[in-house]
Design a protein around this motif. Structure first.
Motif, PDB file in Angstrom:
ATOM      1  N   CYS A 170       0.810  -1.219   0.000  1.00 54.92           N
ATOM      2  CA  CYS A 170       0.000   0.000   0.000  1.00 54.92           C
ATOM      3  C   CYS A 170       0.842   1.266   0.000  1.00 54.92           C
ATOM      4  CB  CYS A 170      -0.936   0.008   1.196  1.00 54.92           C
ATOM      5  SG  CYS A 170      -0.065  -0.072   2.745  1.00 54.92           S
ATOM      6  N   GLY A 171       2.168   1.121  -0.176  1.00 51.67           N
ATOM      7  CA  GLY A 171       2.974   2.336  -0.189  1.00 51.67           C
ATOM      8  C   GLY A 171       4.408   2.011  -0.524  1.00 51.67           C
ATOM      9  N   ILE A 172       5.226   3.038  -0.590  1.00 53.31           N
ATOM     10  CA  ILE A 172       6.652   2.854  -0.825  1.00 53.31           C
ATOM     11  C   ILE A 172       7.399   3.529   0.317  1.00 53.31           C
ATOM     12  CG2 ILE A 172       6.559   2.760  -3.348  1.00 53.31           C
ATOM     13  CD1 ILE A 172       7.514   5.812  -3.053  1.00 53.31           C
ATOM     14  N   ALA A 173       8.631   3.139   0.515  1.00 51.03           N
ATOM     15  CA  ALA A 173       9.421   3.744   1.591  1.00 51.03           C
ATOM     16  C   ALA A 173      10.885   3.438   1.371  1.00 51.03           C
ATOM     17  CB  ALA A 173       8.973   3.198   2.946  1.00 51.03           C
ATOM     18  N   SER A 174      11.729   4.123   2.137  1.00 51.44           N
ATOM     19  CA  SER A 174      13.134   3.751   2.177  1.00 51.44           C
ATOM     20  C   SER A 174      13.265   2.499   3.033  1.00 51.44           C
ATOM     21  CB  SER A 174      13.959   4.879   2.785  1.00 51.44           C
ATOM     22  OG  SER A 174      13.591   5.059   4.139  1.00 51.44           O
ATOM     23  N   ILE A 175      14.388   1.807   2.870  1.00 47.55           N
ATOM     24  CA  ILE A 175      14.618   0.585   3.641  1.00 47.55           C
ATOM     25  C   ILE A 175      14.554   0.876   5.142  1.00 47.55           C
ATOM     26  CG2 ILE A 175      16.419  -1.103   4.208  1.00 47.55           C
ATOM     27  CD1 ILE A 175      17.175  -1.072   1.201  1.00 47.55           C
ATOM     28  N   GLU A 176      15.131   2.020   5.561  1.00 46.90           N
ATOM     29  CA  GLU A 176      15.179   2.356   6.982  1.00 46.90           C
ATOM     30  C   GLU A 176      13.796   2.629   7.557  1.00 46.90           C
ATOM     31  OE1 GLU A 176      16.977   3.891   4.610  1.00 46.90           O
ATOM     32  OE2 GLU A 176      18.764   2.678   4.974  1.00 46.90           O
ATOM     33  N   LYS A 177      12.946   3.250   6.763  1.00 47.56           N
ATOM     34  CA  LYS A 177      11.650   3.708   7.272  1.00 47.56           C
ATOM     35  C   LYS A 177      10.499   2.740   6.994  1.00 47.56           C
ATOM     36  CE  LYS A 177      12.429   8.008   8.797  1.00 47.56           C
ATOM     37  NZ  LYS A 177      12.251   9.252   8.047  1.00 47.56           N
ATOM     38  N   ALA A 178      10.771   1.664   6.239  1.00 44.14           N
ATOM     39  CA  ALA A 178       9.667   0.830   5.748  1.00 44.14           C
ATOM     40  C   ALA A 178       8.859   0.209   6.883  1.00 44.14           C
ATOM     41  CB  ALA A 178      10.227  -0.269   4.854  1.00 44.14           C
ATOM     42  N   ALA A 179       7.558   0.159   6.687  1.00 46.43           N
ATOM     43  CA  ALA A 179       6.632  -0.494   7.605  1.00 46.43           C
ATOM     44  C   ALA A 179       5.929  -1.612   6.829  1.00 46.43           C
ATOM     45  CB  ALA A 179       5.623   0.527   8.115  1.00 46.43           C
ATOM     46  N   PRO A 180       5.280  -2.506   7.538  1.00 43.41           N
ATOM     47  CA  PRO A 180       4.546  -3.551   6.824  1.00 43.41           C
ATOM     48  C   PRO A 180       3.563  -2.920   5.828  1.00 43.41           C
ATOM     49  CG  PRO A 180       4.671  -4.084   9.158  1.00 43.41           C
ATOM     50  CD  PRO A 180       5.218  -2.691   9.006  1.00 43.41           C
ATOM     51  N   GLY A 181       3.508  -3.488   4.642  1.00 43.29           N
ATOM     52  CA  GLY A 181       2.689  -2.917   3.568  1.00 43.29           C
ATOM     53  C   GLY A 181       3.508  -2.116   2.571  1.00 43.29           C
ATOM     54  N   ASP A 182       4.737  -1.752   2.948  1.00 43.32           N
ATOM     55  CA  ASP A 182       5.574  -0.944   2.058  1.00 43.32           C
ATOM     56  C   ASP A 182       6.390  -1.796   1.089  1.00 43.32           C
ATOM     57  OD1 ASP A 182       4.878   1.585   2.955  1.00 43.32           O
ATOM     58  OD2 ASP A 182       6.432   1.614   4.506  1.00 43.32           O
ATOM     59  N   LEU A 183       6.640  -1.176  -0.042  1.00 41.46           N
ATOM     60  CA  LEU A 183       7.574  -1.700  -1.029  1.00 41.46           C
ATOM     61  C   LEU A 183       8.891  -0.946  -0.871  1.00 41.46           C
ATOM     62  CD1 LEU A 183       5.940  -1.752  -4.578  1.00 41.46           C
ATOM     63  CD2 LEU A 183       7.462  -3.496  -3.634  1.00 41.46           C
ATOM     64  N   VAL A 184      10.025  -1.624  -0.986  1.00 39.53           N
ATOM     65  CA  VAL A 184      11.323  -0.943  -1.007  1.00 39.53           C
ATOM     66  C   VAL A 184      12.063  -1.394  -2.266  1.00 39.53           C
ATOM     67  CG1 VAL A 184      11.460  -0.756   1.513  1.00 39.53           C
ATOM     68  CG2 VAL A 184      12.464  -2.755   0.353  1.00 39.53           C
ATOM     69  N   PHE A 185      13.221  -0.756  -2.537  1.00 43.54           N
ATOM     70  CA  PHE A 185      13.979  -1.193  -3.714  1.00 43.54           C
ATOM     71  C   PHE A 185      15.452  -1.275  -3.387  1.00 43.54           C
ATOM     72  CE2 PHE A 185      16.419   2.355  -5.581  1.00 43.54           C
ATOM     73  CZ  PHE A 185      16.004   3.379  -4.743  1.00 43.54           C
ATOM     74  N   VAL A 186      16.154  -2.111  -4.141  1.00 45.87           N
ATOM     75  CA  VAL A 186      17.593  -2.318  -3.961  1.00 45.87           C
ATOM     76  C   VAL A 186      18.256  -2.237  -5.328  1.00 45.87           C
ATOM     77  CG1 VAL A 186      19.356  -3.927  -3.202  1.00 45.87           C
ATOM     78  CG2 VAL A 186      17.174  -3.830  -2.010  1.00 45.87           C
ATOM     79  N   GLU A 187      19.198  -1.338  -5.460  1.00 49.67           N
ATOM     80  CA  GLU A 187      19.915  -1.213  -6.734  1.00 49.67           C
ATOM     81  C   GLU A 187      21.242  -1.950  -6.708  1.00 49.67           C
ATOM     82  OE1 GLU A 187      19.207   2.038  -9.784  1.00 49.67           O
ATOM     83  OE2 GLU A 187      20.332   2.898  -8.110  1.00 49.67           O
TER      84      GLU A 187
END
Lengths: 331, 331, 331
Positions: free
Chosen positions: B25-42
């Protein structure tokens, strides 16, 4: 507002030589002073001019304690500081109305503290909180979920984007934009087009910060852009997303600070300086005007002045300039 | 807004490893992510952090396809791009009202498309046209004969001078001024006074351009100032009369571009760059921060970085800096 | 508005070759000219293009007097100046309403001259004076005790702080901020905190000054910041407290002028120049783009171009650049 010199001297922590019952009602420069004004002298060479001015009293350093005085003096270790503090006794801010102007549009969910004053045509969005004694200038737009602390002064035509937080006693000059989107894009390797990277972080500004006219400070991309307590920012400064600025930092006009740079406490940054992304300016560093710090560099050295692009210790830089000038002359 | 990871992966063109029914249901940085968030890794080095974050799913490159996964992954060639595209699924723009606020002043001759949203205190002049789905922020002033395309976002307190044209999906941040008079005068050889040269051209901005806070772009003197499709302009940038900017150009904060300069497609211009009048920056040139290009110069070379004032290829410039530093040290 | 070529020629002090009864109704570039337009030619090489254009008449220098003419000519010593003067005959300013818009908020103590025109949502404070024929753009905020002369044009969303004075025929572009607080603090040697130094001076702008979009000019600290008659200031320029600028000075975009600097008459200052505090730029000096003048320096020499940081006569500076390039090449 009139005060006795005694009251002023007590407030600024100075001692009086001469008549302490004299009343003062304003501050001025030595040249412009009229009866009732206070003036100040930092250097002994200006003492005579102050004594011959029309001012009713003079704030000066210890050097003035031994002279023969033609008018009352307040003696203090930091006369310019005392003068600035004395100025607070008098009222100079151009008559803000102590009211919420009827043309203001305040969302019903907004919470306004006591003695908040809002000029005409201000827009206050959903869930905004404005602390006691704060003042919002005409035409400013305060978007949803903004939090403004106590005794802040927001001048006219300021725009504050949603979610921005300001501490207490923050001053924001006209036309400033706080919490705008950062400049972040991802280039699609196939199409060559730039896709906007989400700019959904926030901007947090601590107590006692002053922000100049038409300055822009972006919100974080995913994180928070932060401006520390007591930091002073001049006009037309640009501060990008995710920047972290410490306490008591001074940033002069037209300086630009790129994404994710860190400026530590007590740094002094002159005008038109450029700081690239991910740079770290350590405690107490001084950057000369127009200097430039390339990406990811760390600049270290309390009290050391750096100059040029790329910024280097000023001593070496001046030597380089001298060598070059000499070589050119020989030709 | 909730979506299944499957829906997101399809939209961004990635393949899922693991449970595709998980909802995000959302996006976030790895540090700030909560359940439901998507993060990315380059980069592979951040893979562990992503896996140990609270995020519900991770977008990553092929390098992540072979690891053992503790949560679902979306594998794609351009993970940061996919993350930015995924962000569009979720709603982040702070609740624009889907209405024309009653305090808006719209000239009766103006034509507004469907679903146009206009915040409080906006002024829309004679013959203005605003396309479907566009949004105008509080306090903005849209002068006569301005044309705004579809799905544009104009933030608060923007001023658009008469006759300016914006394409579709243009974003203009707060305080920007579009179509102001250029800086052109003729000096009277007899009186020494400056006479204003007519500034009656126009400004045309193509689709998908983004313009930063408090940036100013002048109309043409007799001709048209043009900003090409997909070009991105940061805060406090100045673009003078008659400038022609191509497509997919990036211009960082506080850069200034003087009259009649031409910037070709895909150029990248860093912050605080100065480009004099009648300069031509050819396709794909990269100008380093604070560099300066003197009048009428042509800068050529796709992918070549230029730096310094006058701007020169960075390799030679760095050599010059090194030579100078060595000479100064010898003294 | 139509005029005979005869009327235009008389007004600009030129003589006609050919039919003087032809009527003209506008100005244009040679490329864009339509029947009814006037064009101008400064250099003989453009003469043919003008003659083959669709324009109805051509303004040109003496060099054109002997050619065979296919259309009427106005011959004058300063053709570009004559063209600019001719432009005044025609009406280009986008239809300002000759009215005080009902949404304007004018303090009862304000005094407005005849034919003042004020657009929507303007705020005019206590004791403001606005001279005959002046026009104030939508959303501008004019604080208490501001004095605006006759026939001024203030574009939208301008903020003018209390006590600022503007002469006659001053033009202020959108988003400019006039009379904001200067950037002055006193550091408390004990606490390390910055105390705001009083910024209670004023800003005075003389006749015929033009000020660009989003430019900021600060009031004096205790004294007066002054901008002299006929001075032209571009977009995003910063002028600090106590600065004194003379007459007919030209200041291009993004230049910054620090506190108490003095710029004498007829100086020409290019874009992105930085002038430190207490500098004096003497009469007729020319500062090249991005040059920088360090604190307290005096720059002297009518018509001499200075460049670089620190700014030096351009000749020597170019020699330095050449020497350095040669040394680097040798390596």
């Amino acid at each position: 507002m009139k005060h006795t010199l005694k009251a002023v001297a007590e407030a600024v922590g100075g001692r009086i030589i001469g008549e302490d019952a004299v009343s003062v009602c304003g501050i001025a420069s030595i040249e412009k002073a009229a009866p009732g004004d206070l003036v100040f002298v930092e250097e002994e060479k200006n003492l005579q001019a102050a004594m011959h001015s029309n001012a009713s009293a003079v704030i000066a350093g210890e050097f003035a304690a031994w002279t023969k005085h033609s008018k009352p003096f307040v003696i203090t270790q930091q006369p310019k500081l005392a003068f600035a503090q004395a100025a607070r006794f008098f009222h100079f801010d151009g008559g803000w109305p102590a009211e919420i102007h009827p043309t203001t549009i305040v969302h019903p969910s907004a919470r306004l503290g006591a003695n908040v004053s809002i000029e005409a045509r201000v827009i206050v969005g959903e869930n905004v909180e404005i602390g006691e004694g704060s003042r919002i200038g005409a035409g400013s737009v305060i978007a949803a979920d903004v939090h403004i602390g106590m005794n802040c002064t927001i001048y006219p035509n300021v725009t504050i984007y949603s979610g921005t937080k300001l501490g207490d006693r923050v001053i924001v000059h006209a036309g400033a934009v706080l919490g705008s989107d950062g400049f972040g894009y991802v280039r699609d390797a196939k199409s060559g087009k730039y896709e906007k990277f989400p700019q959904i972080g926030r901007l947090e500004i601590s107590d006692d910060v002053e922000i100049g006219a038409n300055t822009t400070i972006d919100r974080g991309a995913l994180e928070v852009t932060r401006i520390g307590r007591g930091t002073k920012i001049d006009n037309l400064v640009h501060i990008a997303h995710n920047v972290q600025i410490g306490e008591d930092v001074v940033i002069a006009a037209q300086t630009g600070i790129s994404g994710s740079a860190v400026i530590e406490n007590n740094a002094v940054i002159a005008g038109q300086v450029g700081i690239a992304d991910h740079v770290r300016i350590e405690q107490g560093v001084i950057l000369g005007a127009q200097s430039g710090v390339p990406t990811k560099k760390v600049i270290r050295g309390k009290g050391i002045v750096f100059w040029g692009t790329p910024a280097r210790p000023i001593r070496g830089y001046l030597k380089e300039l001298a060598v070059l000038a000499r070589l050119a002359k020989k030709e």
